[in-house]
Design a protein around this motif. Structure first.
Motif, PDB file in Angstrom:
ATOM      1  N   LYS A 109      31.558 -11.967  36.665  1.00  0.00           N
ATOM      2  CA  LYS A 109      32.891 -10.758  36.075  1.00  0.00           C
ATOM      3  C   LYS A 109      32.120 -10.629  34.162  1.00  0.00           C
ATOM      4  O   LYS A 109      31.836  -9.262  34.280  1.00  0.00           O
ATOM      5  N   ILE A 110      32.058 -11.796  33.954  1.00  0.00           N
ATOM      6  CA  ILE A 110      30.835 -11.332  32.447  1.00  0.00           C
ATOM      7  C   ILE A 110      29.451 -10.792  32.962  1.00  0.00           C
ATOM      8  O   ILE A 110      29.239  -9.674  31.432  1.00  0.00           O
ATOM      9  N   THR A 111      28.622 -10.856  33.516  1.00  0.00           N
ATOM     10  CA  THR A 111      27.740  -9.846  33.531  1.00  0.00           C
ATOM     11  C   THR A 111      27.653  -8.369  34.166  1.00  0.00           C
ATOM     12  O   THR A 111      27.839  -7.646  33.582  1.00  0.00           O
ATOM     13  N   ILE A 115      29.134  -2.517  28.699  1.00  0.00           N
ATOM     14  CA  ILE A 115      29.162  -2.878  27.205  1.00  0.00           C
ATOM     15  C   ILE A 115      27.890  -1.757  27.179  1.00  0.00           C
ATOM     16  O   ILE A 115      27.789  -1.604  26.285  1.00  0.00           O
ATOM     17  N   GLU A 116      27.110  -2.809  27.736  1.00  0.00           N
ATOM     18  CA  GLU A 116      25.954  -1.164  27.509  1.00  0.00           C
ATOM     19  C   GLU A 116      25.722  -0.129  28.130  1.00  0.00           C
ATOM     20  O   GLU A 116      24.886   0.778  27.662  1.00  0.00           O
ATOM     21  N   LEU A 125      33.775 -20.893  38.699  1.00  0.00           N
ATOM     22  CA  LEU A 125      33.087 -20.674  36.757  1.00  0.00           C
ATOM     23  C   LEU A 125      32.632 -19.338  37.744  1.00  0.00           C
ATOM     24  O   LEU A 125      31.163 -18.219  36.747  1.00  0.00           O
ATOM     25  N   ARG A 126      31.525 -19.951  39.120  1.00  0.00           N
ATOM     26  CA  ARG A 126      30.427 -18.338  39.805  1.00  0.00           C
ATOM     27  C   ARG A 126      30.973 -16.499  39.558  1.00  0.00           C
ATOM     28  O   ARG A 126      30.634 -16.112  39.220  1.00  0.00           O
ATOM     29  N   ILE A 127      32.555 -17.010  39.791  1.00  0.00           N
ATOM     30  CA  ILE A 127      33.456 -16.476  39.808  1.00  0.00           C
ATOM     31  C   ILE A 127      32.680 -15.500  38.111  1.00  0.00           C
ATOM     32  O   ILE A 127      33.237 -14.169  37.784  1.00  0.00           O
TER      33      ILE A 127
END
Length: 136
Positions: free
Chosen positions: A74-76, A82-83, A68-70
């Protein structure tokens, strides 16, 4: 010594019989490998069950928390990408608008230059006429 005895014994056996023996042994080896793989899967399943019962699932929970941390990391990273892409796109759009404005300005300047050139040519014609009339 054993290899020569084996070679002598194999020469006495017909080739068809040797092929049948090799195929039979091959099948037996494949079956043993399948059983070994199944045993390993069963052993791993038993080990996981043992750990989950022994520590109330602590190793599995820790493993899932790490995953979950990984995933969050990756999501961040993807959100930042994207930004950055959005910023590049807006900068690109801004540059395109500036380019369009410059193209319009350039077109107006070329038209103005053409008009001035026509004016200069017209004035030159008038000057030539004046010179001719003065000379006469």
């Amino acid at each position: 010594m054993e290899n020569s005895n084996l070679a002598d014994r194999l020469r006495d056996i017909s080739q068809d019989r040797l092929v049948e023996e090799v195929i039979a042994l091959w099948d037996e080896i494949n079956n043993m490998e399948i059983e070994l793989a199944a045993s390993r899967r069963q052993m791993r399943s038993i080990e996981l069950e043992k750990y989950s019962q022994k520590d109330s699932g602590r190793p599995l929970i820790a493993e899932y928390e790490e995953k979950l941390r990984i995933a969050n990391t990756k999501i961040t990273q993807l959100e930042k990408k994207i930004e950055n892409a959005k910023m590049r796109n807006s900068a690109f759009a801004s540059d395109q608008n500036k380019l369009k404005k410059l193209e319009l300005k350039n077109a107006k300047l070329l038209q103005n230059e053409e008009e001035l050139l026509m004016l200069v040519l017209d004035m030159e014609m008038h000057i030539e006429k004046l010179i001719k009339t003065i000379e006469e």
